[in-house]
Write a protein that holds these residues in place. Structure first.
Motif, mmCIF file in Angstrom:
data_model
loop_
_atom_site.group_PDB
_atom_site.id
_atom_site.type_symbol
_atom_site.label_atom_id
_atom_site.label_comp_id
_atom_site.label_asym_id
_atom_site.label_seq_id
_atom_site.Cartn_x
_atom_site.Cartn_y
_atom_site.Cartn_z
ATOM 1 N N SER A 120 1.126 -1.117 0.073
ATOM 2 C CA SER A 120 -0.040 0.093 -0.224
ATOM 3 C C SER A 120 0.831 1.385 -0.050
ATOM 4 C CB SER A 120 -0.853 -0.017 1.174
ATOM 5 O OG SER A 120 -0.180 0.148 2.461
ATOM 6 N N GLY A 121 0.153 2.397 -0.428
ATOM 7 C CA GLY A 121 1.104 3.565 -0.400
ATOM 8 C C GLY A 121 0.181 4.680 -1.038
ATOM 9 N N GLN A 122 1.136 5.684 -1.604
ATOM 10 C CA GLN A 122 0.743 6.665 -2.450
ATOM 11 C C GLN A 122 1.528 7.146 -3.205
ATOM 12 O OE1 GLN A 122 1.653 10.462 0.762
ATOM 13 N NE2 GLN A 122 -0.339 9.943 -0.077
ATOM 14 N N GLY A 155 -3.200 9.455 -9.774
ATOM 15 C CA GLY A 155 -2.431 9.341 -8.583
ATOM 16 C C GLY A 155 -3.426 8.950 -7.362
ATOM 17 N N GLY A 156 -3.148 9.160 -6.211
ATOM 18 C CA GLY A 156 -3.869 9.046 -5.173
ATOM 19 C C GLY A 156 -3.264 7.980 -4.260
ATOM 20 N N ALA A 157 -4.149 7.187 -3.599
ATOM 21 C CA ALA A 157 -3.916 5.888 -2.747
ATOM 22 C C ALA A 157 -3.574 4.803 -3.922
ATOM 23 C CB ALA A 157 -4.831 5.546 -1.922
ATOM 24 N N PHE A 158 -2.442 4.144 -3.399
ATOM 25 C CA PHE A 158 -2.267 2.975 -4.238
ATOM 26 C C PHE A 158 -2.227 1.610 -3.539
ATOM 27 C CE2 PHE A 158 -0.836 5.867 -7.338
ATOM 28 C CZ PHE A 158 -1.242 5.287 -8.545
ATOM 29 N N LEU A 159 -2.756 0.712 -4.301
ATOM 30 C CA LEU A 159 -2.660 -1.049 -3.888
ATOM 31 C C LEU A 159 -1.797 -1.618 -5.131
ATOM 32 C CD1 LEU A 159 -3.178 -3.256 -1.987
ATOM 33 C CD2 LEU A 159 -5.235 -3.470 -2.947
ATOM 34 N N ILE A 160 -0.647 -2.231 -4.820
ATOM 35 C CA ILE A 160 0.009 -2.876 -5.952
ATOM 36 C C ILE A 160 0.382 -4.247 -5.428
ATOM 37 C CG2 ILE A 160 2.128 -2.614 -7.101
ATOM 38 C CD1 ILE A 160 2.232 0.211 -6.689
ATOM 39 N N VAL A 190 -9.998 -11.631 0.065
ATOM 40 C CA VAL A 190 -10.477 -10.116 0.038
ATOM 41 C C VAL A 190 -9.241 -9.422 0.620
ATOM 42 C CG1 VAL A 190 -12.134 -8.378 0.551
ATOM 43 C CG2 VAL A 190 -12.949 -10.715 -0.171
ATOM 44 N N ILE A 191 -8.779 -8.052 0.105
ATOM 45 C CA ILE A 191 -8.036 -7.232 0.465
ATOM 46 C C ILE A 191 -8.635 -6.178 1.150
ATOM 47 C CG2 ILE A 191 -6.041 -5.847 -0.078
ATOM 48 C CD1 ILE A 191 -5.799 -7.726 -2.857
ATOM 49 N N TYR A 192 -8.342 -5.771 2.288
ATOM 50 C CA TYR A 192 -8.798 -4.471 3.002
ATOM 51 C C TYR A 192 -7.626 -3.498 3.232
ATOM 52 C CZ TYR A 192 -13.045 -7.736 4.083
ATOM 53 O OH TYR A 192 -14.042 -8.365 3.904
ATOM 54 N N VAL A 193 -7.874 -2.389 2.917
ATOM 55 C CA VAL A 193 -6.851 -1.225 3.197
ATOM 56 C C VAL A 193 -7.541 -0.156 3.593
ATOM 57 C CG1 VAL A 193 -5.190 -2.028 1.094
ATOM 58 C CG2 VAL A 193 -7.232 -0.775 0.542
#
Length: 333
Positions: A163-165, A179-184, A215-218
């Motif tokens: 996770s990140g940005q 851009g914004g919040a990222f899930l990779i 399921v991925i929760y962020v």
């Protein structure tokens, strides 16, 4: 006689001028090369515990140019240092999280990749995989809009979720949706397999990750004072996001699960007074439906930063509290 006096005056003036130049040069040298660079620091941002010791990541500035360098350190069970490695590429940098995967360690953070980023005070997100002796196996960085970082990492059977940005630099005008919040998702050799972004390209960030039943929760934030919790499937498809108003400027910073309930932590702003926050834990079901909240208030700046579950299935929260009148901050609420 007057000519001799005048000649001596010129000599004295010349000597004074030379002294002033030397003094001025010394002042410039002190400002540019000494002041602000004489304070040494060595910080830890995350710790991974294992049976025969533990691994920490963070940064220090123990170098001739006093750049902040990302570092990873391994200790045995007697707290004896087995290795410490600095990531010496680029300029300033730091690691924010780490995990162990078989006989390797994967650290994530950010760094100034090149001179342009260094001069503009921007950073690229960074992920590095080390072997058991601290040698780099694989590495990769990530950049979209300028100010980028990775905040949290979890291991899955065929790779890693990070996770990140990546957002615009402060005061930069822009309207990109990239851009914004990222899930990779990264492969085991740190190749990007898929990436998704969410939210505002000037502020959004994902701070923590949890995987449960495919399921991925962020959790993180979108706009300032708007916390978010999102869910994705294992291929990166966005399923749902719920907003919470009003958090502090960090949003939700930790998430955990117990008895099919999600617990997201952060800080709640009281009205428009950002100098008065309550530590906050919010409960959701697995479909992100709100199920209640608890706060901790001490008439100052309180927040919960991380959440965990102990061996007895108790929810453990860690944070800070401060009392403005006493001007003190205590860790470990």
């Amino acid at each position: 006689m007057e000519k001799k006096i005048f000649r001596w005056l010129k000599i004295i003036l010349l000597i004074c001028a030379i002294v002033l130049v030397i003094e001025f040069s010394y002042i410039i040298y002190s400002v540019l090369f000494n002041e602000g660079k004489s304070v040494y620091f060595d910080g830890i941002n995350a710790l991974y515990s294992e049976k025969d010791g533990y691994v920490t990541v963070g940064s220090n500035n123990d170098n001739d140019l006093f750049y902040e360098k990302a570092k990873i350190t391994k200790y045995n069970e007697k707290k004896v240092k087995e290795f410490e490695k600095l990531y010496n590429k680029g300029y300033n940098g730091a690691f924010f999280d780490v995990l162990k995967d078989d006989d390797s360690y994967v650290a994530i953070g950010s760094y100034e990749k090149n001179e342009e980023e260094h001069n503009d005070k921007l950073r690229s997100a960074l992920i590095v995989k080390y072997d058991n002796s601290g040698n780099i196996l694989f590495e990769n960085d990530f950049q979209v809009l300028g100010s980028s970082k990775f905040t949290s990492i979890v291991s899955i059977k065929d790779g890693y979720l990070v996770s990140g940005q990546s957002i615009y630099k402060n005061m930069t005008l822009g309207f990109s949706d990239d851009g914004g919040a990222f899930l990779i998702k990264y492969s085991k050799d740190l190749k990007v397999e898929w990436k998704v972004n969410y939210g505002n390209s000037k502020s959004a960030v994902y701070n923590d990750i949890l995987v449960n039943d495919d399921v991925i929760y962020v959790v993180g934030k979108d706009l300032d004072r708007v916390g978010i919790i999102s869910m994705y499937n294992m291929k990166g498809k966005h399923l749902k996001t719920k907003e919470y108003e009003y958090t502090d400027c960090l949003g939700f910073t930790g998430v955990e699960i117990i008895d099919n309930r999600l617990y997201a932590v952060g800080a709640k702003v009281n009205g428009n007074d950002t100098s008065n926050t309550d530590a906050l834990i919010v409960k959701y079901n697995l479909n992100l439906e709100y199920r209640g909240e608890k706060i901790y208030s001490n008439d100052g700046l309180e927040r919960f930063n991380r959440v965990d579950v102990d061996e007895n299935d108790n929810v453990i929260v860690i944070g800070t509290t401060s009392i403005p009148s006493k001007k003190k901050t205590k860790d470990g609420v």
